[in-house]
Design an enzyme around this catalytic site. Structure first.
Site, short mmCIF file in Angstrom:
data_model
loop_
_atom_site.label_atom_id
_atom_site.label_comp_id
_atom_site.label_asym_id
_atom_site.label_seq_id
_atom_site.Cartn_x
_atom_site.Cartn_y
_atom_site.Cartn_z
N ARG A 1 0.97 -1.31 0.04
CA ARG A 1 0.21 0.00 -0.04
C ARG A 1 0.54 1.01 -0.14
O ARG A 1 1.98 1.13 0.70
CB ARG A 1 -0.79 0.07 1.14
N GLU B 1 -6.57 -0.81 15.35
CA GLU B 1 -7.18 -1.93 14.36
C GLU B 1 -6.15 -2.97 14.27
O GLU B 1 -5.02 -2.55 13.64
CB GLU B 1 -7.51 -1.24 13.09
N SER C 1 -10.45 -6.11 10.02
CA SER C 1 -11.64 -5.34 9.65
C SER C 1 -12.42 -6.56 8.70
O SER C 1 -11.93 -6.94 7.70
CB SER C 1 -11.23 -4.38 8.62
#
Length: 424
Positions: free
Chosen positions: A260, A347, A350
């Site tokens: 990413r 997090e 997800s």
């Protein structure tokens, strides 16, 4: 991708759904494009009917020895008019497609309202937040002190947001990935897959990263894309297919490198390996019927939670609010793990139900027992888990006063029986 027929049938409901996403009404614009397209196609059909009739007239005139020059001139004019109309219809199709693919999925009714993560709803907490009789350190402090986490070497090789792991920490990251895959395949019924980490435009479009999120991805010089997650190749296994309902739910998992660009994250999590350009993740994907997807969403989330529970890591489940739910999701559960070094929940997984949003883009359909197509499938994806972030969580939650790391019992078989990571 949205169904234009549903927008025609209930434009006000569609606009209400977009309003929950913070968007202005969209149906009027879309339906105006649709009406123009349908009018153009209607006129094109009329021209086609005239052309067919004219062809018959020319054929009859030739058989009767009548001069056809005037008729043929009319046919040429008609053909030019049809080509112009076809171009207008094609452009209208493209405009409608561009409008629909730019709009996010409609939210489930039970997604809470809210503009950002502060409105997310905590549903459960598992485990106890550890209390130390010393000041807990962050993962990068622990890793560097052990001599097993080298950011300087990574920067020399690739730049910022990369990490070199050495020795026992490298083995622990490998162990975590293997542990997760073994758990999901042996106990949760997922089929292990080895998939490409380079994919084409169609695959990235199908899972809705393109065209909206191109800047978040890395593209190669030959036009392929490095996957941001194995969601892309796994979900696209169903692209263009009609899957028998008897095969569903179709559950797949893969451990892959992910890439990413972290566009828009400048200044965030610059220390350590929490936010990287390259990381490893175990992904879970399910292809289901519409009737199965809500139950599958809960099942998938429990599979991810089980990983954390087996590792003894405290976590909480959050239901994301309207403003924090991703573009393609109708409903998302985030799992957040406690990081003592940061004194914060972060997090680590997800899990999202996309319903038929992706399936429409990639034309993934189901077939009923009667052999007839039963419509579009539903797709779901979830992290099970992000391996690097799990390594961080283990390091910070299992740290000891002398800077060593206690190895969770579930990982010890993958670590050759090692129960503590210490400096060499």
């Amino acid at each position: 991708m949205h169904d234009i027929r549903a927008i025609r049938a209930e434009p006000q409901a569609f606009d209400a759904g977009m309003a929950r996403r913070g968007l202005s009404p969209q149906s009027e614009m879309i339906l105006a494009l649709d009406a123009s397209r349908r009018a153009t196609l209607s006129l094109l059909q009329e021209k086609q009917a005239k052309r067919n009739e004219l062809s018959r007239d020319i054929g009859r005139a030739k058989r009767e020895g009548v001069d056809t020059a005037s008729l043929e001139l009319t046919a040429v004019t008609l053909r030019s008019e049809m080509e112009l109309l076809q171009g207008q219809a094609d452009q209208a199709d493209a405009d409608i497609k561009a409008a629909l693919e730019s709009l996010p999925n409609l939210l489930a009714d039970d997604v809470p309202e809210g503009a950002d993560e502060t409105a997310n709803l905590q549903l459960k907490v598992w485990g106890e937040v550890p209390r130390f009789d010393f000041a807990p350190r962050q993962h990068f402090e622990l890793g560097e002190a052990l001599g097993m986490m080298d950011f300087a070497a990574a920067a020399k090789l690739a730049g910022a947001r990369f990490t070199v792991l050495r020795g026992a920490l490298a083995r622990m990251e490998r162990a975590l990935g293997q542990f997760m895959i073994d758990l999901h395949t042996a106990e949760h019924g997922y089929e292990e897959m080895i998939v490409p980490t380079l994919v084409n435009d169609a695959a990235v479009y199908g899972t809705s990263q393109l065209p909206k999120f191109a800047e978040d991805l890395f593209r190669t010089t030959d036009g392929r894309w490095l996957i941001p997650t194995a969601e892309v190749p796994l979900t696209n296994m169903a692209a263009g297919e009609i899957t028998p309902e008897a095969r569903l739910p179709w559950r797949m998992t893969a451990l892959t490198d992910c890439f990413r660009s972290e566009a828009g994250s400048a200044g965030r999590d610059t220390r350590g390996m929490l936010r990287q350009h390259q990381f490893r993740k175990v992904e879970m994907v399910s292809i289901t019927t519409p009737e199965q997807s809500a139950e599958e969403h809960e099942r998938m989330t429990r599979a991810a939670e089980t990983v954390l529970e087996r590792l003894g890591l405290p976590y909480r489940r959050m239901l994301l609010c309207a403003g924090d739910t991703g573009f393609g999701a109708t409903k998302t559960f985030d799992l957040e793990v406690w990081l003592p070094g940061q004194e914060a929940w972060r997090e680590i997984s997800s899990c999202s139900n996309m319903r038929d949003f992706q399936a429409r883009r990639m034309n993934a359909r189901t077939r009923g027992a009667d052999g007839k197509s039963a419509g579009f499938a539903h797709t779901l994806n979830g992290s099970g888990l992000a391996v690097g972030r799990t390594l961080i969580a283990v390091m910070e939650n299992c740290q000891q006063p002398d800077g060593t790391i206690r190895v969770p019992e579930a990982l010890r078989p993958y670590m050759g029986g090692v129960d503590v990571i210490a400096a060499a």
